[in-house]
Design a protein around this motif. Structure first.
Motif, PDB file in Angstrom:
ATOM      1  N   GLY A  60      21.629  -8.331  18.754  1.00 53.63           N
ATOM      2  CA  GLY A  60      21.765  -9.575  18.015  1.00 53.63           C
ATOM      3  C   GLY A  60      22.030  -9.299  16.553  1.00 53.63           C
ATOM      4  O   GLY A  60      22.232  -8.148  16.158  1.00 53.63           O
ATOM      5  N   PRO A  61      22.044 -10.339  15.729  1.00 52.21           N
ATOM      6  CA  PRO A  61      22.248 -10.127  14.289  1.00 52.21           C
ATOM      7  C   PRO A  61      21.164  -9.208  13.726  1.00 52.21           C
ATOM      8  O   PRO A  61      19.974  -9.457  13.873  1.00 52.21           O
ATOM      9  CB  PRO A  61      22.110 -11.551  13.718  1.00 52.21           C
ATOM     10  N   GLY A  62      21.587  -8.122  13.139  1.00 52.32           N
ATOM     11  CA  GLY A  62      20.629  -7.213  12.518  1.00 52.32           C
ATOM     12  C   GLY A  62      20.178  -6.061  13.381  1.00 52.32           C
ATOM     13  O   GLY A  62      19.391  -5.229  12.938  1.00 52.32           O
ATOM     14  N   GLY A  63      20.652  -5.994  14.644  1.00 54.20           N
ATOM     15  CA  GLY A  63      20.280  -4.842  15.460  1.00 54.20           C
ATOM     16  C   GLY A  63      19.883  -5.203  16.874  1.00 54.20           C
ATOM     17  O   GLY A  63      20.307  -6.232  17.409  1.00 54.20           O
ATOM     18  N   GLU A  64      19.056  -4.334  17.473  1.00 48.75           N
ATOM     19  CA  GLU A  64      18.613  -4.527  18.846  1.00 48.75           C
ATOM     20  C   GLU A  64      17.194  -5.109  18.869  1.00 48.75           C
ATOM     21  O   GLU A  64      16.358  -4.747  18.049  1.00 48.75           O
ATOM     22  CB  GLU A  64      18.652  -3.202  19.608  1.00 48.75           C
ATOM     23  N   TYR A  65      16.952  -5.987  19.824  1.00 49.51           N
ATOM     24  CA  TYR A  65      15.670  -6.680  19.922  1.00 49.51           C
ATOM     25  C   TYR A  65      15.114  -6.563  21.333  1.00 49.51           C
ATOM     26  O   TYR A  65      15.849  -6.677  22.318  1.00 49.51           O
ATOM     27  CB  TYR A  65      15.835  -8.162  19.567  1.00 49.51           C
ATOM     28  N   ALA A  66      13.804  -6.341  21.441  1.00 54.62           N
ATOM     29  CA  ALA A  66      13.145  -6.302  22.730  1.00 54.62           C
ATOM     30  C   ALA A  66      13.001  -7.723  23.275  1.00 54.62           C
ATOM     31  O   ALA A  66      12.707  -8.661  22.539  1.00 54.62           O
ATOM     32  CB  ALA A  66      11.775  -5.641  22.616  1.00 54.62           C
TER      33      ALA A  66
END
Length: 388
Positions: free
Chosen positions: A363-369
């Motif tokens: 997503g915006p800004g990187g990877e998210y769990a």
């Protein structure tokens, strides 16, 4: 319908096993003719060694020899890598080369890693399941099994089966689609419903669940099932029944065999009997400590345990990261991080469990769990009743 006439495939019991040389962080000693000795987290042919020589350790695929004179203590060796001496311990390995298992897996859609789990780990699995050598114990359902005993997480991170699954599905990014746990099958009482024929997640052909794969997937493999035989798998003891080779048909099992949708209905067994169990069905009989891998399209059903002994297995649906997970594994992973069990794992095992149990999106800004939104869940209305 026929009774007790499935075709038996009894896997040969190995007379010897290769070994791994493993560092404290869980990395394996690897060798190839171009780069020499190094360490890796992968368990292909490069990490397989033969300890049977009197004075030497032999690299199986190349014949490269290490001297046992570098022995430091029982089961431990000092090996020079990158100019420095490192200590590695001998660990139980497979009976065949990984490439040989992979060729079998690709050819027939299933493979058995016979007695790949070392006996110390197997004993702890039996203890946690309350079966076999620990049949006097009762399984603890108050917390996830993976948080109770390091052997469960260690088995989930078993390296050879994971390498084979990655190669078979042609992607390194694989995930557990549900939390590893024990399936303990008690003696059949002749009355309870028995799970009918189906193909596993994400195909869900023959299963009363949402989200089944609507068309054949061809060369793209959307799932591999990993069955860990904690107890010995036998027909009388309730081993899983298969239609071996049916993955290549790329379609659901026939309804006349009695699929899982039909057999999930209350009282169905009393009226119609057991699902098909004639000679076109197959039983793979394997000793405890074995892992059976199979393409998730393979038709199969639960076994019928006709013995007084409980049968334990760990059933795991493995999928590529681009398949939506069957269940949320994030909460259990967080519980594992907070449990004493986590600190018993080596670094490779910790990283592997994270890779397998934490689902992420970009997503915006990187990877998210990804995890469950409890507040949002409470706002939902159940559209249907029944099913999963």
């Amino acid at each position: 319908m026929s009774i007790d006439r499935e075709t038996i495939h009894k896997v040969p019991i190995p007379t010897s096993f290769y070994c791994y040389l493993v560092a404290d962080d869980g990395l394996f000693v690897s060798y190839d003719t171009e780069n020499g000795l190094s360490t890796t987290s992968q368990t292909n042919d490069s990490v397989i060694w033969d300890l049977s020589g009197v004075d030497t350790i032999t690299h199986v695929s190349t014949g490269h020899v290490l001297s046992k004179s570098d022995h430091t203590d029982a089961g431990s060796f000092s090996i020079p890598i990158d100019g420095d001496s490192h200590t590695f311990r001998v660990r139980h390995g497979p009976a065949e080369l990984p490439s040989e298992y992979l060729a079998t897996f690709r050819k027939q859609g299933w493979v058995c890693l016979t007695q790949i789990i070392d006996d110390e780990t197997l004993k702890e699995l039996e203890r946690t399941a309350g079966t076999d050598r620990f049949a006097h114990l009762t399984i603890n359902r108050s917390q996830p099994a993976i948080c109770q005993n390091a052997a469960v997480a260690r088995t989930a991170a078993e390296p050879l089966s994971l390498w084979l699954i990655r190669q078979y599905m042609k992607t390194d990014d694989i995930l557990l689609s549900h939390v590893p746990g024990f399936a303990v099958l008690g003696q059949d009482d002749g009355k309870r419903n028995v799970q009918g024929w189906h193909s596993d997640f994400p195909y869900h052909w023959g299963v009363p669940a949402r989200g089944l794969v609507p068309t054949p997937s061809g060369e793209t493999v959307l799932g591999v099932q990993r069955n860990v035989c904690v107890s010995p798998f036998t027909r009388e003891g309730g081993a899983t029944a298969f239609k071996l080779g049916s993955h290549a048909l790329d379609r659901p099992p026939p309804k006349e065999w009695g699929d899982a949708t039909a057999h999930a209905k209350p009282g169905y067994r009393a009226e119609h009997g057991l699902p098909y169990n004639g000679p076109e069905a197959d039983i793979v009989e394997a000793p405890g400590g074995s892992i059976i891998l199979y393409d998730s399209r393979t038709w199969h059903r639960a076994g019928v345990n006709r013995t007084p002994k409980k049968r334990a297995a760990i059933l795991q649906a493995m999928t590529p990261m681009y398949v939506f997970p069957k269940n949320d594994t994030s909460r259990t992973y967080k519980q594992l991080l907070d449990s004493p069990v986590y600190n018993e794992l080596n670094e490779r095992e910790k990283q592997e469990i994270q890779n397998l149990m934490v689902h992420e999106f970009i997503g915006p800004g990187g990877e998210y769990a990804i995890t469950v939104d409890r507040e949002l869940t409470e706002t939902l209305k159940t559209a249907t009743t029944g099913g999963y």
